[in-house]
Design a protein around this motif. Structure first.
Motif, PDB file in Angstrom:
ATOM      1  N   LEU A 174       0.905  -1.184  -0.069  1.00  0.00           N
ATOM      2  CA  LEU A 174      -0.019  -0.184   0.055  1.00  0.00           C
ATOM      3  C   LEU A 174       0.973   1.261   0.047  1.00  0.00           C
ATOM      4  O   LEU A 174       1.839   1.299   0.840  1.00  0.00           O
ATOM      5  N   THR A 175       0.685   1.949  -1.104  1.00  0.00           N
ATOM      6  CA  THR A 175       1.418   3.073  -1.254  1.00  0.00           C
ATOM      7  C   THR A 175       0.499   4.343  -1.089  1.00  0.00           C
ATOM      8  O   THR A 175      -0.386   4.499  -1.823  1.00  0.00           O
ATOM      9  N   ILE A 176       0.904   5.163   0.135  1.00  0.00           N
ATOM     10  CA  ILE A 176       0.028   6.433   0.256  1.00  0.00           C
ATOM     11  C   ILE A 176       1.013   7.772   0.043  1.00  0.00           C
ATOM     12  O   ILE A 176       1.846   7.942   0.565  1.00  0.00           O
ATOM     13  N   GLY A 177       0.421   8.663  -1.109  1.00  0.00           N
ATOM     14  CA  GLY A 177       1.135   9.576  -1.484  1.00  0.00           C
ATOM     15  C   GLY A 177       0.331  10.992  -0.722  1.00  0.00           C
ATOM     16  O   GLY A 177      -0.857  11.009  -1.205  1.00  0.00           O
ATOM     17  N   TYR A 179      -3.264   9.650   9.403  1.00  0.00           N
ATOM     18  CA  TYR A 179      -2.547   8.467   8.801  1.00  0.00           C
ATOM     19  C   TYR A 179      -1.410   7.956   9.852  1.00  0.00           C
ATOM     20  O   TYR A 179      -1.317   6.888  10.083  1.00  0.00           O
ATOM     21  N   THR A 180      -0.475   8.984  10.313  1.00  0.00           N
ATOM     22  CA  THR A 180       0.570   8.854  10.938  1.00  0.00           C
ATOM     23  C   THR A 180       0.082   8.191  12.504  1.00  0.00           C
ATOM     24  O   THR A 180       0.674   7.327  12.944  1.00  0.00           O
ATOM     25  N   THR A 210       1.668  18.729  14.250  1.00  0.00           N
ATOM     26  CA  THR A 210       1.886  18.201  15.533  1.00  0.00           C
ATOM     27  C   THR A 210       1.464  16.744  15.569  1.00  0.00           C
ATOM     28  O   THR A 210       0.548  16.783  14.807  1.00  0.00           O
ATOM     29  N   LEU A 211       1.921  15.971  16.593  1.00  0.00           N
ATOM     30  CA  LEU A 211       1.332  14.811  16.444  1.00  0.00           C
ATOM     31  C   LEU A 211       0.422  14.697  17.780  1.00  0.00           C
ATOM     32  O   LEU A 211      -0.078  13.362  18.125  1.00  0.00           O
ATOM     33  N   GLN A 219      -0.396   4.247  16.857  1.00  0.00           N
ATOM     34  CA  GLN A 219      -1.050   4.205  18.019  1.00  0.00           C
ATOM     35  C   GLN A 219      -2.170   2.785  17.860  1.00  0.00           C
ATOM     36  O   GLN A 219      -3.183   3.120  18.063  1.00  0.00           O
ATOM     37  N   ARG A 220      -1.600   1.953  17.708  1.00  0.00           N
ATOM     38  CA  ARG A 220      -2.472   0.602  17.466  1.00  0.00           C
ATOM     39  C   ARG A 220      -2.454  -0.212  18.691  1.00  0.00           C
ATOM     40  O   ARG A 220      -1.398  -0.213  19.329  1.00  0.00           O
TER      41      ARG A 220
END
Length: 117
Positions: free
Chosen positions: A42-45, A65-66, A52-53, A71-72
Motif C-alpha cells: 500500500l503506497t500513500i502519497g 495516517y501517522t 503536531t502529533l 497508535q495501534r
C-alpha cells in the motif's frame, strides 16, 4: 456599424474542481500503471506534513495516517466478543502461563501479563 469585440464567458466547474479532476486522473493512472506495486503493498502519497502529533490539536489527514499506523492497540475484541491479538503473537491466559496472579503493594491482587510482539 461594427459589433464591439465581446469576450465569450469562461466556463468553469467551480473553484478547485479542475485541479481535483487532474489529481484524480493522475492517481488513477498511477494506480493502474503496470509493475508499480504488488497486491500486498500500500503506497500513500500525501503533500502534507503533520504540524503536531497531539491527537486533539489541528485535524489533518497526514496526522491521521501517522497516528493510525503508530497508535495501534495490542489486543481487541473480534465480532464474537472474543479477545484477539493485533500486535501480539498470543493472548496471555492463566493456562499458557503468560498471565500470573500477584499480590499488589496496596494489599490487593493483580495480574502480571507478558506479551510477545
Amino acid at each position: 456599424m461594427p459589433q464591439p469585440n465581446r469576450r465569450q464567458p469562461r466556463r468553469t466547474f467551480g473553484k478547485g474542481v479542475g485541479s481535483f479532476l487532474v489529481l484524480g486522473l493522475l492517481a488513477v493512472g498511477l494506480a493502474l500503471a503496470p509493475g508499480r506495486a504488488s497486491a500486498e503493498e500500500l503506497t500513500i502519497g500525501i503533500t502534507q506534513f503533520p504540524s503536531t502529533l497531539h491527537p486533539n490539536i489541528d485535524s489533518m489527514m497526514a496526522k491521521s495516517y501517522t497516528l493510525g499506523m503508530t497508535q495501534r492497540p495490542l489486543t481487541t475484541y473480534d465480532h464474537d466478543w472474543e479477545g484477539t491479538c493485533l500486535l501480539c503473537t498470543e493472548l496471555p491466559t492463566l493456562e499458557n502461563g503468560l498471565a500470573v496472579p500477584e499480590e499488589l503493594a496496596e494489599g490487593g491482587t493483580g495480574t502480571a501479563l507478558t506479551y510477545s510482539i
